[in-house]
Design an enzyme around this catalytic site. Structure first.
Site, PDB file in Angstrom:
ATOM      1  CB  SER A   1      -0.872  -0.012   1.265  1.00  0.00           C
ATOM      2  OG  SER A   1      -1.455   1.248   1.486  1.00  0.00           O
TER       3      SER A   1
ATOM      4  CE1 TYR B   1      -4.069  -2.603   5.337  1.00  0.00           C
ATOM      5  CE2 TYR B   1      -3.761  -0.229   5.086  1.00  0.00           C
ATOM      6  CZ  TYR B   1      -3.907  -1.489   4.530  1.00  0.00           C
ATOM      7  OH  TYR B   1      -3.883  -1.629   3.171  1.00  0.00           O
TER       8      TYR B   1
ATOM      9  CE  LYS C   1      -1.643  -4.316   3.141  1.00  0.00           C
ATOM     10  NZ  LYS C   1      -1.858  -5.588   2.433  1.00  0.00           N
TER      11      LYS C   1
END
Length: 337
Positions: free
Chosen positions: A124, A149, A153
């Site tokens: 991302s 989150y 990643k």
């Protein structure tokens, strides 16, 4: 190739399955259905006109991963499976780290055990944090992420890079997505978040079909042309096709390759709403609210490297993205239910 798609019944995973099958690959899907529905897979099968091997399983289950890789003679993995709600990750960080990081470690161990070393990871643009430069190139330093989150990643990217350093037979592609929206042209599959959507487009589409009353725009005092946040929205079908292009890199000299998948065009929240109003043919209610912590003013990609090395570029503009999103939502006001 025989390609294992983890999280293959999710939003991006399901669209990618379509393009993989159209490109001649055989797809095996693994998903625990925690944030998706099996109906999605039936719709994908309808679109491609073929049955897809499916395992309801979890990336936290090592033995299951090991058996699938062995029994299905998997030759490459595209790894989407993971928890992805930013707000939720702040509330339950341990769950996010356990699922996303431990799950990926399990997957890599199962691959290693079966001498399978070709992996595409669904990353991302959030790993850039508040970026040093706009547009964002792959050379842009990774920044401080604003939520668990995003950190999950970023950490997985580091783990996969270290894995290649320890064993240079691993061929890894890290795809950094910008903001996927839209839906397959058929209107049969699209984004179907559980509960109140976290992201702008599914929220806007729920307002358009009367499921929600009003769009909240977080911040109208950013240093942007209309005061609202600017992002790089990419059609999910363009994003899906990027994975098919990336598979070609898994056949070349093993490396860790990183690509931004975006349009290179910044679009403001108000411009998105305007495009959606055009798509659905009516005015949509919205109101301004305070900025959210961690949100940045402007974020869009420089996708030149993906064009040069993957021969990939985004085809669809914001109007098409909104039209396709509205087609999906109006044909399926309750999602896959």
């Amino acid at each position: 190739m025989n390609v294992l798609v983890t999280g293959g019944t999710g939003y991006i995973g399901s669209h990618t399955c379509i393009d993989l099958i159209r490109a001649g690959h055989r797809v095996v899907v693994l998903d625990n259905l925690s944030n998706s529905k099996l109906e999605c897979l039936s719709r994908v099968e309808k679109i491609v006109g073929d049955k897809i091997a499916f395992y309801e399983s979890d990336i936290l289950d090592f033995d299951s991963l090991d058996n699938i890789i062995k029994n299905e003679k998997i030759e490459a993995v595209i790894h989407f499976a993971g928890l992805k709600a930013v707000g939720e990750s702040v509330k339950i960080p341990l769950t996010y780290y356990q699922n996303n990081i431990t799950g990926t470690l399990n997957l890599c161990r199962a691959m290693q055990k079966n001498n399978l070393k070709r992996l595409i990871f669904s990353s991302s643009a959030t790993v850039y944090g508040d970026p040093d430069e706009i547009p964002i190139t792959e050379n842009c330093k990774k920044g401080a992420c604003t939520n668990p989150y995003g950190w999950s990643k970023s950490m997985i990217e580091q783990i996969l890079t270290d894995l290649h350093m320890s064993d240079n037979e691993w061929n890894i592609v890290l795809l950094r997505y910008f903001n996927p929206i839209g839906a397959d042209k058929s209107g049969l599959i699209g984004e179907d978040p559980k509960g109140i959507p976290n992201n702008l487009l599914p929220y806007v589409s729920k307002v358009a079909v009367g499921k929600l009353d009003c769009i909240n725009i977080f911040g109208n005092d950013y240093d942007t042309p209309d005061g609202t946040g600017v992002r790089d929205y990419i059609h999910v079908s363009d994003l899906a096709y990027g994975h098919v292009c990336a598979i070609s890199k898994l056949m070349e000299k093993p490396e860790v390759r990183i690509y931004n998948l975006g349009t290179g065009i910044g679009v403001s929240v108000l411009e998105v709403i305007k495009a959606y109003e055009k798509a659905c043919g009516k005015k949509l209610n919205y109101k301004f609210a305070h900025r959210r912590a961690g949100d940045i003013a402007v974020c869009y990609a420089d996708p030149a490297l993906a064009k040069k090395e993957l021969n990939w570029e985004a085809k669809y503009d914001i109007n098409t993205m909104c039209l396709d999103s509205f087609r999906w939502q109006s044909m399926n006001p309750d999602g896959f239910n």
